[in-house]
Design an enzyme around this catalytic site. Structure first.
Site, PDB file in Angstrom:
ATOM      1  CD  GLU A   1       5.914 -16.858  46.788  1.00 33.00           C
ATOM      2  OE1 GLU A   1       4.782 -17.316  46.634  1.00 33.00           O
ATOM      3  OE2 GLU A   1       6.604 -16.417  45.864  1.00 33.00           O
TER       4      GLU A   1
ATOM      5  CG  ASN B   1       2.461 -14.785  41.082  1.00 34.16           C
ATOM      6  OD1 ASN B   1       2.270 -14.052  40.110  1.00 34.16           O
ATOM      7  ND2 ASN B   1       3.672 -15.165  41.453  1.00 34.16           N
TER       8      ASN B   1
ATOM      9  CD  GLU C   1       8.682 -17.219  39.162  1.00 35.73           C
ATOM     10  OE1 GLU C   1       7.836 -16.446  38.684  1.00 35.73           O
ATOM     11  OE2 GLU C   1       8.403 -18.350  39.608  1.00 35.73           O
TER      12      GLU C   1
ATOM     13  N   GLY D   1       7.222 -23.605  42.278  1.00 35.68           N
ATOM     14  CA  GLY D   1       7.061 -24.278  40.990  1.00 35.68           C
ATOM     15  C   GLY D   1       7.784 -25.613  40.902  1.00 35.68           C
TER      16      GLY D   1
HETATM   17  P1  PGA Z   1       3.847 -22.043  42.788  1.00 36.03           P
HETATM   18  O1  PGA Z   1       4.286 -20.503  42.762  1.00 36.03           O
HETATM   19  O2  PGA Z   1       2.601 -22.109  43.621  1.00 36.03           O
HETATM   20  O3  PGA Z   1       3.626 -22.415  41.359  1.00 36.03           O
HETATM   21  O4  PGA Z   1       4.995 -22.797  43.429  1.00 36.03           O
HETATM   22  C1  PGA Z   1       4.139 -19.685  43.881  1.00 36.03           C
HETATM   23  C2  PGA Z   1       4.662 -18.314  43.575  1.00 36.03           C
HETATM   24  O5  PGA Z   1       5.681 -18.221  42.870  1.00 36.03           O
HETATM   25  O6  PGA Z   1       4.101 -17.295  44.019  1.00 36.03           O
END
Ligand code: PGA
Length: 258
Positions: free
Chosen positions: A172, A13, A102, A178
């Site tokens: 998630e 992603n 997000e 993140g």
């Molecule tokens: P990340 O994001 O691996 O940077 O934590 C995962 C995502 O938001 O799909």
């Protein structure tokens, strides 16, 4: 082994990263590294709208599939700035991320719109990667299961048993995205197993056993093997680590070998 009944999927992603030349270079680097995954697991790059055509062309003839990061629920009309599912399929896009946290946090996405987008994607022949997950506050209040059960029920409202076989669920936990704070193997497995139990309630065990459930949230080259070895974790949705070909490939290889 129920795990053998479903396809492992590693999806990048990219979020709001990479211009077209950068996208082309990254995909050119990824392609040869992951070629051995063909026929074993599915490898996907979900990229910004502006990169889709470049990405589809760059990966043509390879085993890397392309996904979008969002889709609108109407087919066409006065929705300035939006992109419809038929516009994506016409480009050769196969997957689409829906309801990423997000989008829920910053762009007012709700379970109702996630559901509408999921239905629109399926109608157009796109495979939705539907994201669910609890906030840190919700986990601390011990309502993770209630939150997830509600999201699964609402996000998949009126999706049929036949259609749900084309749906990928990405668990998630919002606190892990993140942040570098990855869920432990046990925490991630516990919720992915719970998601499968919810799917079994809605669609029966056979259908639930065929649905790919990914973990996402700070998955990287170091922690991927333990997560992917869990019985109900069938892949990963990878943010930061999908922007480096070598790191992404380590995760792909862990899934191939798992
Ligand atoms: P990340 O994001 O691996 O940077 O934590 C995962 C995502 O938001 O799909």
């Amino acid at each position: 082994m129920n795990k053998a009944k479903r396809k492992a999927i590693i999806a990048g992603n990219w979020k709001m990263n990479n211009t077209r030349p950068e996208a082309k270079a990254l995909l050119e680097a990824i392609k040869p590294l992951v070629a051995n995954a063909e026929g074993k697991i599915e490898v996907i790059a979900c990229v910004p709208f502006t990169n889709l055509e470049t990405a589809v062309n760059t990966t043509a003839g390879s085993n890397v599939k392309i996904g979008a990061e969002n889709v609108h629920f109407e087919e066409k009309g006065a929705f300035t700035g939006e992109i419809s599912a038929p516009m994506l399929t016409e480009l050769g896009v196969e997957y689409v991320v829906i309801g990423h946290s997000e989008r829920r946090q910053y762009f007012g996405e709700t379970d109702e719109t996630v559901n509408k987008r999921t239905l629109a994607a399926l109608k157009a022949g796109l495979k939705p990667i539907v994201c669910v997950g609890e906030l840190l506050w919700e986990r601390e209040c011990n309502i993770t299961e209630e939150v997830i059960a509600r999201q699964i029920k609402l996000d998949l409202w009126s999706v049929t048993a036949e259609q749900v076989k084309d749906v990928v669920i990405a668990y998630e936990p919002v606190w892990a995205i993140g942040t570098g704070k990855v869920a432990t193997d046990e925490q991630a497995q516990e919720v992915c197993a719970f998601i499968r139990a919810q799917l079994a309630k809605l669609y029966g065990q056979d259908v639930a056993d065929a649905v790919t459930i990914q973990y996402g949230g700070s998955m990287n080259a170091k922690n991927c093997a333990g997560l992917l070895a869990q019985p109900d974790i069938d892949g990963g949705l990878i943010g930061g680590a999908s922007l480096k070909a070598e790191d992404f490939n380590v995760i792909v290889q862990a899934a191939v070998n798992g």
